[in-house]
Motif scaffolding. Structure first.
Motif, PDB file in Angstrom:
ATOM      1  N   ARG A   1      25.925  -2.263  10.618  1.00  0.00           N
ATOM      2  CA  ARG A   1      25.582  -1.707   9.306  1.00  0.00           C
ATOM      3  C   ARG A   1      26.783  -0.981   8.694  1.00  0.00           C
ATOM      4  O   ARG A   1      27.027  -1.060   7.489  1.00  0.00           O
ATOM      5  CB  ARG A   1      24.399  -0.750   9.444  1.00  0.00           C
ATOM      6  CG  ARG A   1      23.848  -0.278   8.099  1.00  0.00           C
ATOM      7  CD  ARG A   1      22.707   0.682   8.273  1.00  0.00           C
ATOM      8  NE  ARG A   1      23.128   1.912   8.929  1.00  0.00           N
ATOM      9  CZ  ARG A   1      22.367   2.997   9.042  1.00  0.00           C
ATOM     10  NH1 ARG A   1      21.129   2.970   8.589  1.00  0.00           N
ATOM     11  NH2 ARG A   1      22.810   4.082   9.646  1.00  0.00           N
TER      12      ARG A   1
ATOM     13  N   GLU B   1      23.764  -0.421  14.496  1.00  0.00           N
ATOM     14  CA  GLU B   1      24.313   0.614  13.607  1.00  0.00           C
ATOM     15  C   GLU B   1      25.774   0.326  13.265  1.00  0.00           C
ATOM     16  O   GLU B   1      26.216   0.537  12.130  1.00  0.00           O
ATOM     17  CB  GLU B   1      24.175   1.986  14.268  1.00  0.00           C
ATOM     18  CG  GLU B   1      24.471   3.144  13.319  1.00  0.00           C
ATOM     19  CD  GLU B   1      24.158   4.490  13.932  1.00  0.00           C
ATOM     20  OE1 GLU B   1      24.109   5.478  13.191  1.00  0.00           O
ATOM     21  OE2 GLU B   1      23.952   4.549  15.167  1.00  0.00           O
TER      22      GLU B   1
ATOM     23  N   PRO C   1       8.757   0.666  16.077  1.00  0.00           N
ATOM     24  CA  PRO C   1       8.816   1.634  14.975  1.00  0.00           C
ATOM     25  C   PRO C   1       8.508   3.049  15.459  1.00  0.00           C
ATOM     26  O   PRO C   1       7.655   3.260  16.336  1.00  0.00           O
ATOM     27  CB  PRO C   1       7.746   1.144  14.002  1.00  0.00           C
ATOM     28  CG  PRO C   1       7.426  -0.255  14.427  1.00  0.00           C
ATOM     29  CD  PRO C   1       7.667  -0.306  15.899  1.00  0.00           C
ATOM     30  N   LEU C   2       9.217   4.009  14.887  1.00  0.00           N
ATOM     31  CA  LEU C   2       8.961   5.423  15.121  1.00  0.00           C
ATOM     32  C   LEU C   2       8.587   6.080  13.792  1.00  0.00           C
ATOM     33  O   LEU C   2       8.573   5.442  12.743  1.00  0.00           O
ATOM     34  CB  LEU C   2      10.201   6.095  15.720  1.00  0.00           C
ATOM     35  CG  LEU C   2      10.723   5.514  17.032  1.00  0.00           C
ATOM     36  CD1 LEU C   2      11.994   6.223  17.460  1.00  0.00           C
ATOM     37  CD2 LEU C   2       9.671   5.615  18.129  1.00  0.00           C
ATOM     38  N   GLN C   3       8.313   7.355  13.841  1.00  0.00           N
ATOM     39  CA  GLN C   3       7.957   8.070  12.624  1.00  0.00           C
ATOM     40  C   GLN C   3       9.148   8.167  11.674  1.00  0.00           C
ATOM     41  O   GLN C   3      10.307   8.088  12.081  1.00  0.00           O
ATOM     42  CB  GLN C   3       7.451   9.469  12.964  1.00  0.00           C
ATOM     43  CG  GLN C   3       6.106   9.472  13.699  1.00  0.00           C
ATOM     44  CD  GLN C   3       5.619  10.881  13.976  1.00  0.00           C
ATOM     45  OE1 GLN C   3       6.351  11.846  13.809  1.00  0.00           O
ATOM     46  NE2 GLN C   3       4.369  10.987  14.393  1.00  0.00           N
ATOM     47  N   HIS C   4       8.849   8.353  10.391  1.00  0.00           N
ATOM     48  CA  HIS C   4       9.840   8.612   9.354  1.00  0.00           C
ATOM     49  C   HIS C   4      10.821   7.455   9.168  1.00  0.00           C
ATOM     50  O   HIS C   4      11.951   7.660   8.722  1.00  0.00           O
ATOM     51  CB  HIS C   4      10.621   9.907   9.646  1.00  0.00           C
ATOM     52  CG  HIS C   4       9.740  11.066   9.989  1.00  0.00           C
ATOM     53  ND1 HIS C   4       8.789  11.565   9.111  1.00  0.00           N
ATOM     54  CD2 HIS C   4       9.636  11.821  11.113  1.00  0.00           C
ATOM     55  CE1 HIS C   4       8.154  12.583   9.684  1.00  0.00           C
ATOM     56  NE2 HIS C   4       8.649  12.755  10.908  1.00  0.00           N
ATOM     57  N   GLY C   5      10.388   6.250   9.530  1.00  0.00           N
ATOM     58  CA  GLY C   5      11.241   5.092   9.277  1.00  0.00           C
ATOM     59  C   GLY C   5      12.253   4.786  10.356  1.00  0.00           C
ATOM     60  O   GLY C   5      13.029   3.834  10.218  1.00  0.00           O
ATOM     61  N   ASP C   6      12.296   5.580  11.416  1.00  0.00           N
ATOM     62  CA  ASP C   6      13.218   5.306  12.519  1.00  0.00           C
ATOM     63  C   ASP C   6      12.634   4.211  13.419  1.00  0.00           C
ATOM     64  O   ASP C   6      11.485   3.802  13.271  1.00  0.00           O
ATOM     65  CB  ASP C   6      13.458   6.570  13.349  1.00  0.00           C
ATOM     66  CG  ASP C   6      14.198   7.636  12.562  1.00  0.00           C
ATOM     67  OD1 ASP C   6      14.983   7.251  11.675  1.00  0.00           O
ATOM     68  OD2 ASP C   6      13.982   8.828  12.835  1.00  0.00           O
ATOM     69  N   GLY C   7      13.433   3.769  14.366  1.00  0.00           N
ATOM     70  CA  GLY C   7      12.963   2.768  15.305  1.00  0.00           C
ATOM     71  C   GLY C   7      13.886   2.657  16.493  1.00  0.00           C
ATOM     72  O   GLY C   7      15.022   3.140  16.471  1.00  0.00           O
ATOM     73  N   VAL C   8      13.395   2.018  17.527  1.00  0.00           N
ATOM     74  CA  VAL C   8      14.185   1.748  18.729  1.00  0.00           C
ATOM     75  C   VAL C   8      14.199   0.236  18.946  1.00  0.00           C
ATOM     76  O   VAL C   8      13.142  -0.403  18.958  1.00  0.00           O
ATOM     77  CB  VAL C   8      13.577   2.446  19.962  1.00  0.00           C
ATOM     78  CG1 VAL C   8      14.337   2.032  21.218  1.00  0.00           C
ATOM     79  CG2 VAL C   8      13.629   3.947  19.805  1.00  0.00           C
TER      80      VAL C   8
END
Length: 294
Positions: A57, A54, A230-237
């Motif tokens: 970015r 992050e 990948p997680l829901q709604h385009g998030d991720g770890v």
């Protein structure tokens, strides 16, 4: 964030974002940022709640735009503000220079195609009369595992280049990729605290398989294997799921690779005495010993 950048490789230590390496010729390097500098905030946003991805970015943006950093320099006390102007950074290619009979292959990153470009650079040095080779990996921070294997394969015709312990995919060993051997003479590797990731894979392989001495300073110690979940709604770890091991089975994560001969200095020092000392050591190595190791 955008196509322009300031040229920093980042990690996380003691709660804050810290500089692993500043790309040579980048706005960050020109401003004096170097390995170990701590980014306290980026555009007023504390890095305590940011991960390296992050933070990277946030440093990116449109060409000509500015980003303000509050930093705590590794070489000085206190904090200071720096304003950097983002710009499109060219991909640094392997550079070859000749000093007497010794060639220097400088790698400041490992990107797609660099193994092929390194092969061409080494061939150029051979044509110009190089009989010894110093691989300069100072400030080389990269995640391109395939390119590190490719470069190592220019020096190692067969055998293991790196082992990977992965809790998801299991343990595996990556071997030399079978490309033409580019160098069979004496070789040494110059590292510093900015040598990280895939560049450490390369250094460890050359030391274990090619018996190339590591000169300079200890490396950063980024020997983890990451996976994006990948997680829901385009998030991720982004999760560390394993670690790299040298061909001899040695782990360098969190502690770095320690040099066989410690040489103090920095890549930005006038006349680069650290590199000159490494070349002096290289010239004392036996030509026959180098060929036997290959």
């Amino acid at each position: 964030g955008g196509p322009a950048d300031v040229g920093l490789s980042l990690s996380k230590q003691r709660g804050y974002i810290v500089v692993v390496a500043a790309l040579t010729g980048s706005p960050a390097a020109e401003a004096g940022l170097s390995t170990g500098d701590v980014l306290i905030s980026i555009d007023g946003r504390s890095t305590r709640l940011l991960g390296p991805w992050e933070a990277a970015r946030l440093l990116r943006g449109q060409p000509g735009s500015k980003v303000m950093l509050n930093i705590s320099a590794a070489s000085a006390s206190g904090r200071k503000d720096l304003t950097l102007t983002r710009r499109i950074l060219p991909s640094p290619a392997p550079a070859a220079t000749l000093e007497g009979d010794a060639g220097v292959l400088r790698l400041v990153a490992l990107r797609e195609g660099d193994a092929r470009r390194a092969d061409q650079a080494i061939a150029s040095l051979r044509r110009r009369g190089a009989t010894r080779l110093l691989i300069d990996l100072r400030g080389c921070s990269a995640d391109a595992l395939a390119e590190s294997i490719g470069v190592a394969s220019l020096f190692v015709s067969k055998g293991t280049i790196v082992k990977v312990m992965d809790r998801y995919d299991g343990d595996k060993a990556y071997t030399a990729d079978g490309r033409r051997l580019a160098w069979d003479g004496p070789v040494a590797v110059l590292t510093d605290a900015g040598t990280a990731g895939a560049c450490e894979v390369l250094a460890a392989a050359l030391r274990d398989v090619r018996q190339a001495p590591l000169l300079g300073e200890g490396t950063w110690g980024r020997g983890r294997v990451y996976r994006l979940l990948p997680l829901q709604h385009g998030d991720g770890v982004i999760l560390a799921v394993g670690k790299y091991l040298s061909p001899a089975g040695k782990d360098w994560n969190g502690k770095g690779l320690q040099p066989d001969l410690e040489l103090q200095g920095t890549v930005t020092a006038k006349d680069d005495p650290q590199r000159q000392k490494a070349l002096d050591y290289l010239r004392g190595m036996s030509l026959a010993a180098g060929r036997q190791a290959a």
